[in-house]
Design a protein around this motif. Sequence first.
Motif, PDB file in Angstrom:
ATOM      1  N   VAL A 293       0.859  -1.181   0.000  1.00 16.68           N
ATOM      2  CA  VAL A 293       0.000   0.000   0.000  1.00 16.68           C
ATOM      3  C   VAL A 293       0.891   1.225   0.000  1.00 16.68           C
ATOM      4  O   VAL A 293       1.874   1.289   0.748  1.00 16.68           O
ATOM      5  N   GLY A 294       0.554   2.207  -0.835  1.00 22.08           N
ATOM      6  CA  GLY A 294       1.210   3.501  -0.737  1.00 22.08           C
ATOM      7  C   GLY A 294       2.135   3.833  -1.886  1.00 22.08           C
ATOM      8  O   GLY A 294       2.758   2.969  -2.501  1.00 22.08           O
ATOM      9  N   ALA A 295       2.230   5.144  -2.143  1.00 20.20           N
ATOM     10  CA  ALA A 295       3.017   5.632  -3.267  1.00 20.20           C
ATOM     11  C   ALA A 295       4.515   5.635  -3.000  1.00 20.20           C
ATOM     12  O   ALA A 295       5.310   5.721  -3.937  1.00 20.20           O
ATOM     13  N   ASP A 296       4.923   5.558  -1.732  1.00 17.31           N
ATOM     14  CA  ASP A 296       6.347   5.621  -1.388  1.00 17.31           C
ATOM     15  C   ASP A 296       7.003   4.246  -1.302  1.00 17.31           C
ATOM     16  O   ASP A 296       8.110   4.133  -0.780  1.00 17.31           O
ATOM     17  N   MET A 297       6.342   3.220  -1.781  1.00 16.46           N
ATOM     18  CA  MET A 297       6.899   1.877  -1.652  1.00 16.46           C
ATOM     19  C   MET A 297       8.111   1.705  -2.571  1.00 16.46           C
ATOM     20  O   MET A 297       8.008   1.899  -3.785  1.00 16.46           O
ATOM     21  N   PRO A 298       9.272   1.318  -2.034  1.00 17.25           N
ATOM     22  CA  PRO A 298      10.433   1.027  -2.882  1.00 17.25           C
ATOM     23  C   PRO A 298      10.255  -0.334  -3.565  1.00 17.25           C
ATOM     24  O   PRO A 298      10.770  -1.359  -3.113  1.00 17.25           O
ATOM     25  N   VAL A 299       9.511  -0.326  -4.649  1.00 17.16           N
ATOM     26  CA  VAL A 299       9.120  -1.575  -5.313  1.00 17.16           C
ATOM     27  C   VAL A 299      10.324  -2.332  -5.854  1.00 17.16           C
ATOM     28  O   VAL A 299      10.269  -3.554  -6.053  1.00 17.16           O
ATOM     29  N   GLU A 300      11.432  -1.611  -6.080  1.00 11.21           N
ATOM     30  CA  GLU A 300      12.635  -2.294  -6.534  1.00 11.21           C
ATOM     31  C   GLU A 300      13.081  -3.361  -5.544  1.00 11.21           C
ATOM     32  O   GLU A 300      13.587  -4.428  -5.950  1.00 11.21           O
ATOM     33  N   LEU A 301      12.919  -3.092  -4.258  1.00 11.96           N
ATOM     34  CA  LEU A 301      13.321  -4.070  -3.251  1.00 11.96           C
ATOM     35  C   LEU A 301      12.421  -5.305  -3.289  1.00 11.96           C
ATOM     36  O   LEU A 301      12.893  -6.431  -3.085  1.00 11.96           O
ATOM     37  N   LEU A 302      11.143  -5.118  -3.530  1.00 11.13           N
ATOM     38  CA  LEU A 302      10.241  -6.262  -3.637  1.00 11.13           C
ATOM     39  C   LEU A 302      10.622  -7.134  -4.832  1.00 11.13           C
ATOM     40  O   LEU A 302      10.644  -8.362  -4.744  1.00 11.13           O
ATOM     41  N   THR A 303      10.943  -6.494  -5.953  1.00  7.57           N
ATOM     42  CA  THR A 303      11.395  -7.251  -7.123  1.00  7.57           C
ATOM     43  C   THR A 303      12.721  -7.948  -6.824  1.00  7.57           C
ATOM     44  O   THR A 303      12.919  -9.112  -7.184  1.00  7.57           O
ATOM     45  N   ALA A 304      13.625  -7.245  -6.154  1.00 11.37           N
ATOM     46  CA  ALA A 304      14.933  -7.827  -5.842  1.00 11.37           C
ATOM     47  C   ALA A 304      14.801  -9.049  -4.948  1.00 11.37           C
ATOM     48  O   ALA A 304      15.632  -9.962  -5.010  1.00 11.37           O
ATOM     49  N   ALA A 305      13.755  -9.083  -4.123  1.00 11.40           N
ATOM     50  CA  ALA A 305      13.550 -10.221  -3.221  1.00 11.40           C
ATOM     51  C   ALA A 305      12.922 -11.416  -3.927  1.00 11.40           C
ATOM     52  O   ALA A 305      12.850 -12.507  -3.342  1.00 11.40           O
ATOM     53  N   GLY A 306      12.446 -11.229  -5.149  1.00 11.87           N
ATOM     54  CA  GLY A 306      11.862 -12.341  -5.892  1.00 11.87           C
ATOM     55  C   GLY A 306      10.459 -12.706  -5.461  1.00 11.87           C
ATOM     56  O   GLY A 306       9.980 -13.806  -5.750  1.00 11.87           O
ATOM     57  N   VAL A 307       9.763 -11.798  -4.756  1.00 11.92           N
ATOM     58  CA  VAL A 307       8.399 -12.086  -4.323  1.00 11.92           C
ATOM     59  C   VAL A 307       7.417 -11.674  -5.418  1.00 11.92           C
ATOM     60  O   VAL A 307       7.749 -10.912  -6.324  1.00 11.92           O
ATOM     61  N   ARG A 308       6.204 -12.182  -5.308  1.00  8.94           N
ATOM     62  CA  ARG A 308       5.118 -11.726  -6.175  1.00  8.94           C
ATOM     63  C   ARG A 308       4.429 -10.574  -5.461  1.00  8.94           C
ATOM     64  O   ARG A 308       3.695 -10.769  -4.510  1.00  8.94           O
ATOM     65  N   ALA A 309       4.701  -9.363  -5.916  1.00  9.92           N
ATOM     66  CA  ALA A 309       4.215  -8.175  -5.228  1.00  9.92           C
ATOM     67  C   ALA A 309       3.167  -7.463  -6.074  1.00  9.92           C
ATOM     68  O   ALA A 309       3.284  -7.389  -7.296  1.00  9.92           O
ATOM     69  N   PHE A 310       2.144  -6.939  -5.408  1.00  6.44           N
ATOM     70  CA  PHE A 310       1.143  -6.157  -6.124  1.00  6.44           C
ATOM     71  C   PHE A 310       0.547  -5.135  -5.173  1.00  6.44           C
ATOM     72  O   PHE A 310       0.502  -5.333  -3.954  1.00  6.44           O
ATOM     73  N   ARG A 311       0.104  -4.041  -5.748  1.00  4.67           N
ATOM     74  CA  ARG A 311      -0.449  -2.950  -4.949  1.00  4.67           C
ATOM     75  C   ARG A 311      -1.904  -3.247  -4.619  1.00  4.67           C
ATOM     76  O   ARG A 311      -2.705  -3.571  -5.505  1.00  4.67           O
ATOM     77  N   LEU A 312      -2.258  -3.132  -3.343  1.00  3.02           N
ATOM     78  CA  LEU A 312      -3.622  -3.393  -2.914  1.00  3.02           C
ATOM     79  C   LEU A 312      -4.510  -2.217  -3.292  1.00  3.02           C
ATOM     80  O   LEU A 312      -4.142  -1.057  -3.097  1.00  3.02           O
ATOM     81  N   THR A 313      -5.681  -2.493  -3.836  1.00  3.29           N
ATOM     82  CA  THR A 313      -6.611  -1.460  -4.256  1.00  3.29           C
ATOM     83  C   THR A 313      -7.973  -1.696  -3.627  1.00  3.29           C
ATOM     84  O   THR A 313      -8.316  -2.811  -3.239  1.00  3.29           O
ATOM     85  N   GLY A 314      -8.744  -0.627  -3.543  1.00  4.19           N
ATOM     86  CA  GLY A 314     -10.093  -0.727  -3.020  1.00  4.19           C
ATOM     87  C   GLY A 314     -11.088  -1.091  -4.100  1.00  4.19           C
ATOM     88  O   GLY A 314     -10.737  -1.322  -5.258  1.00  4.19           O
ATOM     89  N   ASP A 315     -12.335  -1.129  -3.705  1.00 12.71           N
ATOM     90  CA  ASP A 315     -13.436  -1.435  -4.629  1.00 12.71           C
ATOM     91  C   ASP A 315     -14.634  -0.592  -4.235  1.00 12.71           C
ATOM     92  O   ASP A 315     -15.282  -0.876  -3.221  1.00 12.71           O
TER      93      ASP A 315
END
Length: 365
Positions: free
Chosen positions: A36-58
């Motif tokens: 969650v959030g615009a400040d997430m360092p997504v590069e680190l999630l990719t570097a960790a090899g996880v399946r990462a996705f941004r949570l959204t509302g409905d």
Amino acid sequence: MRTALAALEEAYARRGAPPAASKARTGGRTAVVGYVGADMPVELLTAAGVRAFRLTGDPGSGSALGDRYLGRGVDPVARSVLARLLAGSFGELDRIVVSRDCEASLRLFYALRELCRVEPGSGLPEAYLVDILHLPHRTTARYNRRRIGEFAARLEAWTGRPLDLAGAVAAHDVRRRLLAAAAELRRAVPARLTGRQFLAVANAVLPVDEHVALLERLLVEADQLPEHAGRRVFLSGSDHDTPHVYEAIESEGLVIVGEDHSFGGPFVNEPVGAGGLDALAERYHHGGPTAHRGTAGERAARAAAAVRHCGAELFVAYCRAGDEAPAWDFPAQRAALDIPAVLLEHQDYGRADLAALRKEHPCPT
């Protein structure tokens, strides 16, 4: 063969669900992380090899469960995300990571942490806060570097292997460059992408390498994209984690050719490049003057430059009820612009009351 745009729109329709596991990975289950959030360092999630996705509302599913713990004064996106987490709408998550991009995100983190503590049967996974600050001070830069380092270490502990930071940063730098090129397609006159289509292009739920491949194809196929005529709009204000408001505005004969929220084009297009965690911390320290952390003057200057860059003819500030900060910037933004400006204030999540807009731009008959 389907077009790249069709494939990106199909992947965007899966928002709120994790991307498919990489074909290159074999053996064992890949950890799934929602963030969650615009400040997430997504590069680190990719570097960790996880399946990462941004949570959204409905907007259509209600937020009663989230309201119970956050109260109705919090931005409805955060309340909706919490309600969906409690309902199991995101599937099986191993971790939730929250960045402190605004007060609503921070409140969501505190609620998640407390729910895990007092209601272990809720089924919520561990929540972790990435606390990035944006004051223009050396002490803030040092604070952010420590937080980035701690997050990297936590990811290594979660996955049990070292991060491939150089490879992840390179991949995200390529994606940023391609997204900037795709953004130019809707800045063309006439536009070759609508605002709604660009949301799909920018937020397709895909692993980074697959997203890059489709963005490259989209640019190759650019000459085959239809032209979209209509009065050109720059959209400012609240985040849009769903396409509902874009669709409502563009149904009025308008084309959204630029925006300044975190689900749109990247605030900063420059690559992170080499430098490891130091360079990554520097990037997220200077992430752009959003409504929740920039001054009115900074936001106005940014808006004026962006409007000129995309050739907008109308400025629309959309401010969701429970997310009042963007409205505070509107007077300064309007004064800095040389085009008409409209404020849509106190809007319901996922909806747009366009009465004020129609006064400025009557819907074509």
